[in-house]
Design an enzyme around this catalytic site. Structure first.
Site, PDB file in Angstrom:
ATOM      1  N   HIS A 268       0.922  -1.178  -0.125  1.00  0.00           N
ATOM      2  CA  HIS A 268       0.021   0.025   0.017  1.00  0.00           C
ATOM      3  C   HIS A 268       0.810   1.233  -0.049  1.00  0.00           C
ATOM      4  O   HIS A 268       1.632   1.346  -0.852  1.00  0.00           O
ATOM      5  CB  HIS A 268      -1.009  -0.165   1.200  1.00  0.00           C
ATOM      6  N   HIS A 307      -2.639  -2.292  -9.530  1.00  0.00           N
ATOM      7  CA  HIS A 307      -3.468  -1.403  -8.739  1.00  0.00           C
ATOM      8  C   HIS A 307      -4.695  -2.216  -8.759  1.00  0.00           C
ATOM      9  O   HIS A 307      -5.036  -2.829  -9.799  1.00  0.00           O
ATOM     10  CB  HIS A 307      -3.506  -0.150  -9.353  1.00  0.00           C
ATOM     11  N   ASP A 363       3.002   5.381  -6.547  1.00  0.00           N
ATOM     12  CA  ASP A 363       4.129   5.385  -6.037  1.00  0.00           C
ATOM     13  C   ASP A 363       5.259   5.037  -6.788  1.00  0.00           C
ATOM     14  O   ASP A 363       6.332   5.122  -6.154  1.00  0.00           O
ATOM     15  CB  ASP A 363       4.038   4.063  -4.892  1.00  0.00           C
TER      16      ASP A 363
HETATM   17  C1  SDX Z   1      -1.473   2.212  -3.365  1.00  0.00           C
HETATM   18  O1  SDX Z   1      -6.275   0.802  -3.202  1.00  0.00           O
HETATM   19  C2  SDX Z   1      -5.594   1.927  -3.290  1.00  0.00           C
HETATM   20  O2  SDX Z   1      -6.427   2.967  -3.921  1.00  0.00           O
HETATM   21  C3  SDX Z   1      -4.260   2.222  -2.936  1.00  0.00           C
HETATM   22  C4  SDX Z   1      -3.721   3.434  -3.324  1.00  0.00           C
HETATM   23  C5  SDX Z   1      -4.154   5.001  -2.632  1.00  0.00           C
HETATM   24  O3  SDX Z   1      -3.942   5.893  -3.010  1.00  0.00           O
HETATM   25  O4  SDX Z   1      -4.663   4.483  -1.428  1.00  0.00           O
HETATM   26  O5  SDX Z   1      -3.711   3.844  -4.979  1.00  0.00           O
HETATM   27  C6  SDX Z   1      -2.045   3.483  -3.150  1.00  0.00           C
HETATM   28  O6  SDX Z   1      -1.327   1.258  -2.347  1.00  0.00           O
HETATM   29  C7  SDX Z   1      -0.835   2.221  -4.454  1.00  0.00           C
HETATM   30  C8  SDX Z   1      -0.336   0.259  -4.863  1.00  0.00           C
HETATM   31  C9  SDX Z   1       1.133   0.402  -4.388  1.00  0.00           C
HETATM   32  N1  SDX Z   1       1.442  -0.889  -4.149  1.00  0.00           N
HETATM   33  C10 SDX Z   1       2.470  -1.472  -4.961  1.00  0.00           C
HETATM   34  O7  SDX Z   1       3.105  -0.753  -5.980  1.00  0.00           O
HETATM   35  C11 SDX Z   1       2.973  -2.819  -4.522  1.00  0.00           C
HETATM   36  C12 SDX Z   1       3.096  -3.590  -5.855  1.00  0.00           C
HETATM   37  N2  SDX Z   1       1.661  -3.826  -6.337  1.00  0.00           N
HETATM   38  C13 SDX Z   1       1.201  -5.020  -6.068  1.00  0.00           C
HETATM   39  O8  SDX Z   1       1.320  -5.664  -4.751  1.00  0.00           O
HETATM   40  C14 SDX Z   1      -0.526  -5.127  -6.338  1.00  0.00           C
HETATM   41  O9  SDX Z   1      -0.446  -4.496  -7.585  1.00  0.00           O
HETATM   42  C15 SDX Z   1      -1.473  -4.286  -5.631  1.00  0.00           C
HETATM   43  C16 SDX Z   1      -1.280  -4.765  -4.166  1.00  0.00           C
HETATM   44  C17 SDX Z   1      -1.191  -2.884  -5.660  1.00  0.00           C
HETATM   45  C18 SDX Z   1      -2.660  -4.899  -6.138  1.00  0.00           C
HETATM   46  O10 SDX Z   1      -2.856  -6.150  -6.102  1.00  0.00           O
HETATM   47  P1  SDX Z   1      -4.127  -6.963  -6.321  1.00  0.00           P
HETATM   48  O11 SDX Z   1      -5.294  -5.872  -6.960  1.00  0.00           O
HETATM   49  O12 SDX Z   1      -4.449  -7.925  -5.232  1.00  0.00           O
HETATM   50  O13 SDX Z   1      -3.923  -7.790  -7.514  1.00  0.00           O
HETATM   51  P2  SDX Z   1      -3.298  -9.137  -7.515  1.00  0.00           P
HETATM   52  O14 SDX Z   1      -2.140  -9.185  -6.608  1.00  0.00           O
HETATM   53  O15 SDX Z   1      -4.171 -10.151  -7.491  1.00  0.00           O
HETATM   54  O16 SDX Z   1      -2.359  -9.252  -8.928  1.00  0.00           O
HETATM   55  C19 SDX Z   1      -3.042  -9.789 -10.237  1.00  0.00           C
HETATM   56  C20 SDX Z   1      -1.862 -10.388 -10.962  1.00  0.00           C
HETATM   57  C21 SDX Z   1      -1.251 -11.371 -10.245  1.00  0.00           C
HETATM   58  O17 SDX Z   1      -0.526 -12.231 -11.078  1.00  0.00           O
HETATM   59  P3  SDX Z   1      -1.286 -13.636 -11.397  1.00  0.00           P
HETATM   60  O18 SDX Z   1      -1.292 -14.465  -9.921  1.00  0.00           O
HETATM   61  O19 SDX Z   1      -2.837 -13.455 -11.992  1.00  0.00           O
HETATM   62  O20 SDX Z   1      -0.239 -14.518 -12.548  1.00  0.00           O
HETATM   63  O21 SDX Z   1      -0.946  -9.282 -11.406  1.00  0.00           O
HETATM   64  C22 SDX Z   1       0.073  -9.607 -10.614  1.00  0.00           C
HETATM   65  C23 SDX Z   1      -0.163 -10.757  -9.465  1.00  0.00           C
HETATM   66  O22 SDX Z   1       1.178 -11.671  -9.313  1.00  0.00           O
HETATM   67  N3  SDX Z   1       0.837  -8.575 -10.056  1.00  0.00           N
HETATM   68  C24 SDX Z   1       2.120  -8.088 -10.210  1.00  0.00           C
HETATM   69  C25 SDX Z   1       2.111  -6.727  -9.558  1.00  0.00           C
HETATM   70  N4  SDX Z   1       0.823  -6.534  -9.149  1.00  0.00           N
HETATM   71  C26 SDX Z   1       0.086  -7.385  -9.434  1.00  0.00           C
HETATM   72  N5  SDX Z   1       3.148  -8.782 -10.716  1.00  0.00           N
HETATM   73  C27 SDX Z   1       4.207  -8.197 -10.519  1.00  0.00           C
HETATM   74  N6  SDX Z   1       4.345  -6.919 -10.114  1.00  0.00           N
HETATM   75  C28 SDX Z   1       3.409  -6.146  -9.413  1.00  0.00           C
HETATM   76  N7  SDX Z   1       3.606  -4.962  -8.989  1.00  0.00           N
END
Ligand code: SDX
Length: 429
Positions: A268, A307, A363
């Site tokens: 997050h 996201h 971010d």
């Molecule tokens: C913020 O919710 C908000 O609004 C948050 C925010 C706010 O203003 O409050 O916008 C701020 O928190 C932005 C996000 C910051 N986090 C990161 O940058 C960390 C990296 N991102 C991931 O951890 C992820 O994208 C999340 C946590 C942001 C979202 O995760 P989801 O919606 O649960 O998606 P998921 O994990 O189910 O991913 C779907 C697929 C998966 O692959 P498969 O299992 O389908 O093969 O996408 C992949 C994930 O492995 N994936 C990524 C990835 N993010 C998702 N693969 C590599 N790198 C990534 N960053």
């Protein structure tokens, strides 16, 4: 055609008409579906609320497919472009409309009256080790504020809520800056209420020997825009936490501390720090293909990408990317920018990211600006929490005023052991 779902429970052959409202159905309308009278009734199951609306809100609107973000209907791009003060946008989030001159002056004055903290807060800060993570200090100190204002527990009184909102928005920059100064072993700088919200924060962070700190206008403007971009984002993890804790009618300081704790997570608001550490680890463009390979093999995530809602470019990331060049004019270009741009270029062409609709989020670029402005990496989540306090408070108050809301208490699917008899210690295996 009626706005209803017709559901047949094939276990009993019974059919139910479930009303549809706002393109949703009420989970409670499933409770009537039973196989016999002893049946508790059907529930819905949705881990991480992937497809569940838990509230009705009028604060922020996001369209993830189109990359749209609006605060009370105003597009984030227009607010970032036109608003010259974070407090103007904080007012919008909390009141629902942009303030007129009188309202903005009053709002500013009320908040400026609450930028100071009790002197004991300084002693509290002294208890932390020199290398305590500033986010840990921030969370603990926000929580401690509840002990200075016991009357804040009267959350159903509008005038009590109002005063705590002034206190929190006024004090979070001061507490954040004190945490930074503590980690540097530098004297605390008191608020200068003649400065803007962002300008005063820079003053409390970076003032050294000068009699009066003068923020650099380009950096002050950049921080104002960054604060505006981070102010709210509808039902994200930390805002959901704020609403959930607030639903027990605890004071907003304790709720805010919980929300800030959720924000600190690397998935997050902690991602901005994680992005810079990832860029430092990558070191050079030549290593980018190796990192991308690890990501595609599921060994790590590309921090700052992806996201839950945005399946398009995060509109905030677009604004921040442009802002970076303005800041680098003053601070000198952050050498990691080229690395970040290369990472983005490769990721956006790669099928793994395209298929999963993974784009840079808020971010990905923000940390490059923060680092260039002289903020240490571990301070980045604190820079996220300061403006997000306004968003948390807007949602906290909306939740308390929502007649449909009660204390948050989800159900569960129980898969543990069925009833069994006690086993005396000497008879256990
Ligand atoms: C913020 O919710 C908000 O609004 C948050 C925010 C706010 O203003 O409050 O916008 C701020 O928190 C932005 C996000 C910051 N986090 C990161 O940058 C960390 C990296 N991102 C991931 O951890 C992820 O994208 C999340 C946590 C942001 C979202 O995760 P989801 O919606 O649960 O998606 P998921 O994990 O189910 O991913 C779907 C697929 C998966 O692959 P498969 O299992 O389908 O093969 O996408 C992949 C994930 O492995 N994936 C990524 C990835 N993010 C998702 N693969 C590599 N790198 C990534 N960053």
């Amino acid at each position: 055609m009626p706005d209803t779902l017709t559901i047949t429970d094939n276990r009993t052959g019974k059919t139910y008409e479930i009303p549809i409202e706002f393109n949703t159905v009420r989970a409670m309308d499933f409770r009537q579906m039973k196989v016999d009278e002893s049946d508790f009734g059907m529930m819905t199951y949705d881990p991480a609320f992937m497809n569940t609306a838990s509230v009705k809100s009028r604060i922020t609107y996001i369209d993830g497919d189109k990359g749209i973000l609006q605060y009370r209907g105003y597009p984030i791009e227009q607010l970032a472009e036109n608003s010259t003060s974070f407090l103007e946008v904080a007012y919008l989030l909390l009141h629902g409309d942009l303030p007129n001159t009188k309202q903005l002056d009053e709002w500013r004055t009320n908040i400026k009256l609450h930028t100071f903290v009790h002197e004991n807060i300084k002693k509290l800060m002294e208890a932390f080790r020199y290398d305590a993570h500033p986010m840990g200090m921030f969370i603990s100190t926000i929580s401690a504020l509840s002990t200075f204002y016991p009357e804040a527990k009267d959350v159903l009184k509008p005038e009590v809520r109002r005063k705590q909102i002034y206190r929190l928005i006024g004090k979070v920059p001061t507490i954040a800056a004190f945490a930074y100064r503590h980690s540097k072993g530098m004297p605390y700088v008191y608020p200068d209420n003649e400065l803007t919200y962002a300008g005063n924060f820079l003053n409390m962070m970076f003032k050294i020997g000068e009699t009066r700190y003068k923020p650099h206008p380009v950096l002050e403007h950049a921080l104002t825009v960054l604060f505006i971009l981070h102010a709210d984002h509808e039902q994200n993890c930390s805002t959901n936490t704020m609403r959930s804790i607030g639903s027990s009618h605890i004071d907003p300081f304790s709720a805010c501390a919980g929300a800030a704790a959720a924000l600190w997570g690397p998935l997050h608001g902690g991602a901005n720090e994680a992005v810079l550490r990832m860029l430092d680890e990558i070191g050079s463009k030549s290593k980018v293909p190796e990192i991308i390979k690890d990501v595609k093999e599921g060994k790590r995530k590309l921090m700052g990408f992806g996201h839950r809602v945005y399946k398009n470019y995060d509109p905030r990331a677009k604004v921040i990317k442009k802002l970076a060049y303005e800041v680098f004019e003053v601070t000198g270009k952050n050498p990691k920018l080229d690395l970040a741009l290369e990472l983005e270029r490769i990721a956006l062409e790669d099928d793994y990211f395209v298929k999963r609709k993974l784009y840079p989020n808020v971010d990905f670029y923000s940390g490059l600006i923060y680092e260039a402005m002289g903020f240490p990496m571990d301070f980045f989540p604190v820079l996220f929490a300061i403006p997000r306090t306004a968003g948390w408070l807007a949602h906290w108050e909306e939740h308390l005023m929502d007649p449909e809301q009660k204390i948050a208490r989800p159900r569960q699917i129980y898969l543990g052991p069925t009833e069994r008899k006690w086993i005396p210690l000497d008879q256990r295996k």
